[in-house]
Design an enzyme around this catalytic site. Structure first.
Site, mmCIF file in Angstrom:
data_model
loop_
_atom_site.group_PDB
_atom_site.id
_atom_site.type_symbol
_atom_site.label_atom_id
_atom_site.label_comp_id
_atom_site.label_asym_id
_atom_site.label_seq_id
_atom_site.Cartn_x
_atom_site.Cartn_y
_atom_site.Cartn_z
ATOM 1 N N ASP A 309 2.778 2.594 -2.725
ATOM 2 C CA ASP A 309 4.188 3.031 -2.967
ATOM 3 C C ASP A 309 5.051 2.910 -1.759
ATOM 4 O OD1 ASP A 309 3.103 3.390 -5.407
ATOM 5 O OD2 ASP A 309 3.859 5.462 -5.732
ATOM 6 N N HIS A 451 0.269 4.722 0.130
ATOM 7 C CA HIS A 451 1.664 4.338 0.586
ATOM 8 C C HIS A 451 1.437 3.387 1.579
ATOM 9 C CE1 HIS A 451 2.309 8.221 -1.462
ATOM 10 N NE2 HIS A 451 3.663 7.861 -1.434
HETATM 11 NI NI NI Z 1 7.152 7.203 -3.892
#
Ligand code: NI
Length: 485
Positions: A309, A451
């Site tokens: 992400d 992430h």
């Molecule tokens: Ni996010």
């Protein structure tokens, strides 16, 4: 910066398309833009991809939490050769985040004490105003929804490539013309509803304060100067954000040398940006070999969907693509639109390497805090940026923080994707811990949240791929997982 007491203003985060405001006449009660309303382009504020391709070697510095009780996301650009403007933005972002988390007072986090029905949130996003010749202009938009400071705050940062200096917005005006400029501004302000000579004097008479109040100035495509005031700074709070435009003919004689160059680069931009960087990093992201059609049947095989992400980010995403290719692993990237617009090449490389690209909003707001029109805009702008970069529209989206409700679902035809395993990598920045979390928690057909904006998270991936491959797992995209289950 003056402390302001603000009430919620629901700006379209990140788009910064300002409603038309003029120097005379009756302004709208609140100039917060409607994402579907008329908008005016200010300089390169729309951040067209053609303009952003001049920004060679730019790095977007992003950070966020996945903590729904304390959601925050910050981002600002780091442009090679313009270290002083990056330092100014970094410092401001740090102060704002520390304030939101309560670190500045050593007390409980502001986000723990909010009483608003919408919940606390800090979001700092960026847009490029000008990136041309020796001029760089960046606007940061901060939305701070806490019991202390609820509202939207914008600030324009300028970089003078010729002098190699950061210039605050007020630096667009020549020293000797500042009084004349402020007088003209006051005259226009005092005609506005909710503004009185007293409120304006309180803000602008003190020379020390001027930099702080006049912190968002930028030129329109026609060369007029637009000065934006946050809610409650020069008028009563109900008057909302106030925008004053000084015509080109009026303001031009008052501009500093840098102001004149910034005006020229806004109305008549050069083909390239040259900030005098002695070293421009070479592109670091290359597409990896596409492993080809995925024939894995997840109803029979052990599948896992790694999801990354908040990117794309450089150089982390490029490194990650190499790791994934080494194991012929596929993944899904939930990208943030403002980063896609800055790095379309990386998103293209993701698709070319056989991965899925999906939508994670334009600038990572809590979608449930927005109106339906704002939610649509957040997702549609991002899907359009992905389509422009890759030729393909995404079909999936992940709401930031996993915050979703009926309003969000109704606003989009994209299919929501949450996660089964949260690595909490944003908090720990420890490759071994991230790898351990995935390896110990993941079960067949799980969706794992990581992430790719954090080096430590990317560094954890080889261990995850090695260990789970040895245990018989196949790494598939979310769409593939769903299609074959
Ligand atoms: Ni996010």
């Amino acid at each position: 910066m003056p402390r302001r007491s603000l009430a919620p203003v629901f700006l379209l985060l990140g788009s910064l398309a300002l409603t038309a405001a003029c120097s005379t006449g009756s302004p709208p009660a609140d100039s917060a833009p409607s994402p579907d309303g008329p908008s005016r382009t200010r300089g390169n504020d729309t951040g067209s991809q053609a303009d952003l391709t001049k920004l060679k070697g730019v790095n977007i510095v992003s950070d966020s939490s996945t903590d729904r009780s304390c959601p925050w996301a910050t981002s600002y650009p780091d442009v090679p050769g313009a270290g002083a403007i990056t330092a100014a933005m970094k410092k401001d972002v740090k102060v704002r985040l520390a304030g939101f988390l309560g670190e500045d007072v050593g007390g409980p986090p502001s986000c723990g004490g909010a009483d608003g029905s919408q919940g606390p949130e800090l979001n700092v996003s960026f847009s490029f105003l000008v990136s041309s010749g020796d001029v760089l202009g960046v606007r940061l938009t901060t939305v701070d929804r806490t019991s202390n400071a609820d509202g939207t705050d914008t600030r324009a940062y300028w970089y003078d490539g010729a002098a190699k200096k950061y210039r605050p917005s007020f630096g667009l005006i020549a020293d000797g013309s500042r009084d004349a400029f402020v007088s003209a501004l006051k005259k226009r302000l005092e005609k506005r509803e909710g503004v009185t000579p007293e409120t304006v004097d309180a803000a602008l008479n003190d020379q020390e304060n001027r930099d702080a109040y006049l912190d968002d100035m930028a030129f329109t495509a026609d060369g007029d100067l637009e000065v934006d005031f946050d809610r409650g700074t020069v008028g009563v709070p109900p008057a909302g954000r106030i925008s004053v435009t000084l015509p080109k003919t009026t303001v031009t004689p008052w501009l500093s040398d840098f102001g004149s160059r910034a005006q020229k680069q806004t109305t008549d931009p050069d083909d390239k940006l040259d900030l005098g960087a002695t070293h421009t990093p070479a592109p670091t992201v290359a597409a990896q070999p596409d492993p080809g059609e995925d024939t894995t049947d997840c109803s029979k095989a052990k599948c896992i969907a790694l999801t990354f992400d908040d990117g794309p980010a450089t150089p982390e995403t490029g490194t990650l693509l190499k790791y994934l290719a080494q194991y012929k692993a596929r993944a899904t990237f939930f990208v943030v639109g403002q980063n896609v617009a800055t790095h379309p090449d990386i998103v293209r490389a993701e698709v070319q390497s056989g991965h899925e690209v999906a939508n994670h909003s334009w600038n990572h707001p809590v979608l449930t805090n927005l109106t339906s029109a704002q939610i649509r805009s957040q997702l549609q702008r991002t899907s359009a940026a992905i389509k422009a970069a890759t030729g393909k529209e995404p079909t999936l989206f992940r709401p930031p923080y996993g915050a979703i409700d009926g309003k969000v679902r109704a606003a989009t035809s994209l299919s929501p994707v949450l996660w089964d395993v949260d690595t909490l990598d944003w908090k720990f920045h420890d490759p071994a811990k991230v790898a351990r979390t995935v390896i110990s928690q993941a079960k067949p057909n799980d969706v794992v949240l990581i992430h790719d904006i954090h080096p430590a998270s990317v560094a954890a991936v080889p261990e995850v791929l090695r260990t789970l491959t040895a245990r018989g797992y196949h790494f598939v995209t979310v769409s593939h997982l769903r299609a074959t289950l």
